[in-house]
Scaffold this active site. Structure first.
Site, short mmCIF file in Angstrom:
data_model
loop_
_atom_site.label_atom_id
_atom_site.label_comp_id
_atom_site.label_asym_id
_atom_site.label_seq_id
_atom_site.Cartn_x
_atom_site.Cartn_y
_atom_site.Cartn_z
N HIS A 239 2.54 19.64 35.61
CA HIS A 239 3.06 19.84 34.25
C HIS A 239 4.57 20.03 34.22
O HIS A 239 5.17 20.64 35.09
CB HIS A 239 2.36 21.02 33.55
CG HIS A 239 2.45 22.32 34.28
ND1 HIS A 239 1.66 23.38 33.97
CD2 HIS A 239 3.22 22.74 35.30
CE1 HIS A 239 1.93 24.41 34.74
NE2 HIS A 239 2.89 24.04 35.56
N ASN A 240 5.17 19.43 33.19
CA ASN A 240 6.60 19.55 32.91
C ASN A 240 7.51 18.93 33.97
O ASN A 240 8.72 19.18 33.98
CB ASN A 240 7.00 21.01 32.69
CG ASN A 240 6.32 21.60 31.46
OD1 ASN A 240 5.32 22.31 31.58
ND2 ASN A 240 6.84 21.30 30.29
#
Length: 340
Positions: A239-240
Site C-alpha cells: 500500500h501507498n
C-alpha cells in the site's frame, strides 16, 4: 511462409548491412542454435564465443563490433533490433473480434466504449468505465467505479477491485490482483485491529504487469505505478508505494508500504525493499538484495543489507579470505611455540 531479405531487414532495424542484401531470412534463432536461413544477434559479449560455430545467415551486432562474419547488420541496440524482427516473424495471436460474450455479467450503470471485447464469465460492476478498444478476457472481474482506458488488455482471471484507475495501452497478465487491501493492522493488548484501506491504485499508460502480481490499494492516498514501468511475474507492491516511470522490477521482488521508487530504477529478482524508503532515480538493485535504507540516485547496490557494490565486494572478498588468514595464523602460532 514469412521471409525477408537482408536488405529489407536492415531498413526495418535502421541498420548498416555488411554483406549480401539479397540473402533471404526465413526464421530467427539464438546464436548457438542458428542455422542457414536464420537471423540471430549478438547482444551480450559472453555469447561471442559462438561466432566460430554458428550457422546463421546473418547476425545483428553493435555498431562498434570489431569482428567479421559473412553477413552483419550493425545497429545501435541488437536486443531491440532483434525484438523488432521477432514481431515480424512470429507475431502473437491477434486480439479477439470485438463483442460481448453472452455469459458476461455487466452492471446496467457501467459505461462501455466502442470496439471492446468482453469474454466469457467476465463481471463488470456498477459505474465501471471501459473505454474504447479494451479487451477483457475470460473470468476477469472489474470492480465498481474502476476506470480502464483505451487499448488496454486484461488477460484471463484478473481481479481489479473497486475504484482503481488503469491507463491506456496497459497489459495485465493472468492471475493479477489489483486493489486488494494493504497489510495494515494495529496491535492492541488483546487483539489485532484492521486499518481500513480507503485509497486506490493508479496504473498509468504503457505499463505491463506480469502473471500473479499483487498490487495493494493505498490506506488513504493511492498506490501508483507510473508510465512505462514493467513488472515481471510474482511481484508484490504494498500500500501507498509510488513507482516512477520506466522502471524494471523482476520476479519475486517485494516492495513494502509507502516506499518510493523513482524513475528508471532496475530491481532484479527476489529483492526485498523495506517500508518508507526512497530508491533514487536510475538506481540498480542486484538480485536477492535486502534494502533496509534509502538508495541514492544512480547507485548500484547488492547484498543483505544492501550496500554500494564496491564496498560490498570488498567485504565479500575479505570474508572469503578468512580461511587463508586462519591457516596463516596457525602457522605463526607454530613458529612462536618453536621459538619459545
Amino acid at each position: 511462409m514469412i521471409e525477408f531479405s537482408l536488405g529489407q531487414i536492415s531498413k526495418i532495424v535502421d541498420g548498416i548491412l555488411e554483406g549480401n542484401e539479397s540473402s533471404i531470412i526465413t526464421d530467427l534463432a539464438e546464436i548457438q542454435h542458428a542455422k542457414e536461413g536464420h537471423l540471430t544477434f549478438l547482444g551480450n559479449p559472453k555469447y561471442r564465443k559462438y561466432l566460430s560455430v554458428t550457422k546463421a545467415t546473418a547476425i545483428l551486432v553493435p555498431k562498434d563490433f570489431s569482428g567479421s562474419y559473412k553477413n552483419l547488420i550493425r545497429v545501435e541496440n541488437p536486443n531491440l533490433a532483434f525484438s523488432l524482427m521477432i514481431s515480424r516473424f512470429r507475431p502473437g495471436p491477434p486480439l479477439p473480434t470485438p463483442g460481448i460474450h453472452k455469459t458476461a455479467c455487466i452492471a446496467e450503470s457501467a459505461k462501455l466504449g466502442r470496439n471492446i471485447y468482453i469474454g466469457p464469465n467476465v463481471v463488470i460492476e456498477d459505474k465501471a468505465v471501459i473505454e474504447n478498444s479494451v479487451s477483457i478476457f475470460a473470468n476477469s472481474y472489474i470492480g465498481a467505479e474502476t476506470q480502464i482506458k483505451s487499448e488496454t488488455v486484461i488477460r484471463p482471471n484478473v481481479t481489479i477491485y473497486h475504484s482503481c484507475q488503469i491507463g491506456s495501452n496497459v497489459l495485465i497478465h493472468s492471475g493479477v490482483v489489483v486493489g486488494s487491501d494493504g497489510f495494515g493492522f494495529v496491535r492492541t493488548k488483546k487483539s489485532i485491529k484492521k486499518i481500513p484501506q480507503a485509497g486506490c491504485v493508479v496504473i498509468e499508460d504503457d505499463v505491463e504487469i506480469g502473471a500473479n502480481c499483487s498490487i495493494d490499494r493505498g490506506t488513504l492516498g493511492d498506490t501508483v505505478i507510473s508510465k512505462g514501468t514493467k513488472l515481471d511475474s510474482l511481484v508484490q507492491i504494498a500500500h501507498n508505494v509510488k513507482i516512477g516511470e520506466y522502471c524494471f522490477i523482476a520476479a519475486q521482488s517485494g516492495i513494502a508500504g509507502s516506499s518510493t521508487i523513482e524513475d528508471g530504477v532496475t530491481i532484479a529478482g527476489q529483492v526485498g525493499i523495506a517500508g518508507h524508503l526512497k530508491i533514487g532515480a536510475g538506481a540498480i538493485i542486484a538480485g536477492q538484495s535486502g534494502v533496509t535504507k534509502d538508495v541514492p540516485r544512480g547507485t548500484i547496490v547488492f547484498g543483505y543489507p544492501a550496500q554500494e557494490q564496491n564496498k560490498a565486494r570488498r567485504e565479500i572478498a575479505s570474508i572469503r579470505s578468512i580461511p587463508d588468514i586462519k591457516a596463516k595464523l596457525k602457522e605463526i602460532e607454530k613458529i612462536i611455540k618453536r621459538l619459545k
